[in-house]
Design an enzyme around this catalytic site. Structure first.
Site, PDB file in Angstrom:
ATOM      1  N   CYS A 109       0.862  -1.176   0.000  1.00  0.00           N
ATOM      2  CA  CYS A 109       0.000   0.000   0.000  1.00  0.00           C
ATOM      3  C   CYS A 109       0.894   1.220   0.000  1.00  0.00           C
ATOM      4  O   CYS A 109       2.086   1.115   0.263  1.00  0.00           O
ATOM      5  CB  CYS A 109      -0.915   0.016   1.225  1.00  0.00           C
ATOM      6  SG  CYS A 109      -2.313   1.146   1.022  1.00  0.00           S
ATOM      7  N   SER A 130      -6.451  -2.850  14.773  1.00  0.00           N
ATOM      8  CA  SER A 130      -5.899  -2.096  15.894  1.00  0.00           C
ATOM      9  C   SER A 130      -6.969  -1.614  16.882  1.00  0.00           C
ATOM     10  O   SER A 130      -6.767  -1.668  18.089  1.00  0.00           O
ATOM     11  CB  SER A 130      -5.109  -0.912  15.357  1.00  0.00           C
ATOM     12  OG  SER A 130      -5.920  -0.102  14.524  1.00  0.00           O
ATOM     13  N   LYS A 153     -11.751  -7.719   6.844  1.00  0.00           N
ATOM     14  CA  LYS A 153     -11.161  -6.777   7.791  1.00  0.00           C
ATOM     15  C   LYS A 153     -12.086  -5.594   7.985  1.00  0.00           C
ATOM     16  O   LYS A 153     -12.551  -5.050   6.990  1.00  0.00           O
ATOM     17  CB  LYS A 153      -9.822  -6.322   7.209  1.00  0.00           C
ATOM     18  CG  LYS A 153      -9.133  -5.209   7.947  1.00  0.00           C
ATOM     19  CD  LYS A 153      -7.909  -4.779   7.202  1.00  0.00           C
ATOM     20  CE  LYS A 153      -7.360  -3.576   7.943  1.00  0.00           C
ATOM     21  NZ  LYS A 153      -6.387  -2.872   7.203  1.00  0.00           N
ATOM     22  N   LYS A 178     -12.479  -5.154   2.658  1.00  0.00           N
ATOM     23  CA  LYS A 178     -11.932  -4.220   3.635  1.00  0.00           C
ATOM     24  C   LYS A 178     -12.846  -3.017   3.745  1.00  0.00           C
ATOM     25  O   LYS A 178     -13.079  -2.311   2.766  1.00  0.00           O
ATOM     26  CB  LYS A 178     -10.531  -3.790   3.202  1.00  0.00           C
ATOM     27  CG  LYS A 178      -9.898  -2.752   4.119  1.00  0.00           C
ATOM     28  CD  LYS A 178      -8.463  -2.466   3.724  1.00  0.00           C
ATOM     29  CE  LYS A 178      -7.853  -1.384   4.604  1.00  0.00           C
ATOM     30  NZ  LYS A 178      -6.464  -1.086   4.222  1.00  0.00           N
TER      31      LYS A 178
END
Ligand code: PBG
Length: 333
Positions: free
Chosen positions: A126, A283, A257, A203
């Protein structure tokens, strides 16, 4: 005294009375081999800096990261996934530092190979960690969004750098259309047909990535990622569509995700695709549990294990989790 009701011959509690039997009947088990360990790598040597919003998670220089991964490999963890953290002064609108073969990610990959760390090496592909604007690729001239097709050849270049440095898998995480197909072609043309693709296929544009952006210094400097990441308010069909598209283009594994708030998506994608499914406990999922535990509101170890069991029960074959270091202490060998 009332008479027992008609259904009392049936008592599910009978099988819950004995701990060893409960253990024998459990269907979902966690082992170190189920996990992919995220690692944030930065410049310098002998550097280990805790991320303020992620207690127990560190930005590490290549030497420290390699030592740490070596220990986790001995314990049986399956893989690591590397994210680069670079000096803001080295960022530019094109994210050129991502294509530097001397950058921290390439150096960690080479170090892991030269030490023969017995773990699969995955590199995140990325540009958000390298662009001055913090978006996941090159922007269109009017700055309105990421230019999909201009970003693809750069992703391929990044993948080739990582493959040359020793990546076993590359993991495109920018949600660019056609990324998997472009990467497969590019890798094969350069004779890296054994390098696998783990696609961040499903995602979502999620608020749960906040602490990661702190750890990787990759927050978008303007706007948000909704013009390329998925809308949490869309349904299961879009998730399946994305996953199937990537499989058709050659993805060896697909990812969902975040994980915990999207167990329905994990279960639905699991039913539809036959390649292995990876779930990323992100996270924010980690930080929430840590913060509550710090306040004495949750038993951290128990809550961590339960959150991961749920992700595996939903259908994940492998899990990316910041709890890996904790698991190295609390899971039975
Ligand atoms: C993008 C990337 C992100 C994460 C992994 N890869 C951040 C984003 O899309 O903003 C987030 C992971 C996490 O929150 O733990 N390179």
């Amino acid at each position: 005294m009332s008479a027992p009701s008609a259904d009392l011959p049936i008592r599910p509690r009978r099988l819950r009375l004995h701990a060893p039997l409960r253990g024998g009947l459990s269907e979902v088990r966690l082992s170190r081999g189920d996990f992919i360990v995220p690692v944030f790598v930065r410049d310098g040597s002998n550097v280990k800096r805790e991320v303020s919003s992620m207690p127990g998670v560190f930005q590490m220089s290549v030497d420290v990261a390699a030592d740490w991964l070596g220990e986790l490999a001995e314990q049986g963890f399956a893989a690591f996934i590397a994210f680069g953290v670079i000096d803001p002064q080295r960022k530019d609108p094109a994210g050129s530092a991502a294509l530097d073969e001397g950058n921290v990610v390439c150096r960690l990959l080479r170090e892991a190979k030269s030490r023969k760390i017995p773990m699969a090496a995955i590199s995140d592909l990325c540009f958000c960690e390298y662009t001055s604007h913090g978006h996941c690729g090159i922007l269109k001239a009017d700055q309105s969004t990421v230019d999909n097709d201009a970003t693809l050849p750069r992703l391929v270049q990044q993948a080739l750098n990582h493959a040359r440095a020793g990546a076993d898998l590359v993991a495109p995480s920018g949600m660019m259309d056609g990324a998997v197909g472009a990467l497969r072609l590019g890798l094969d043309a350069a004779k890296f047909s054994d390098v696998a693709i783990l696609s961040y296929s499903v995602k979502y544009a999620s608020a749960f990535y906040g602490p990661f952006r702190d750890a990787a210094k990759s927050a978008p400097q303007f706007g948000d990622r909704r013009s390329y990441q998925m809308d949490p308010a869309r349904g299961i069909r879009e998730a399946i569509y994305e996953a199937e598209l990537d499989v058709r283009q050659g993805a060896d594994m697909v990812m969902v995700k975040p994980a915990g708030p999207y167990l329905d998506v994990i279960a639905a994608v699991r039913k539809k695709v036959t390649v292995p499914l990876v779930a990323y406990q992100v996270s924010g999922e980690f930080a929430m549990l840590e913060a509550a535990a710090k306040n004495g509101w949750l038993d951290r170890d128990a809550a961590a294990i339960e959150s991961l069991l749920a992700i595996k029960r939903a259908g994940a074959d492998l899990i990316i989790s910041y709890f890996a270091p904790l698991l190295s202490k609390i899971l039975p060998r």
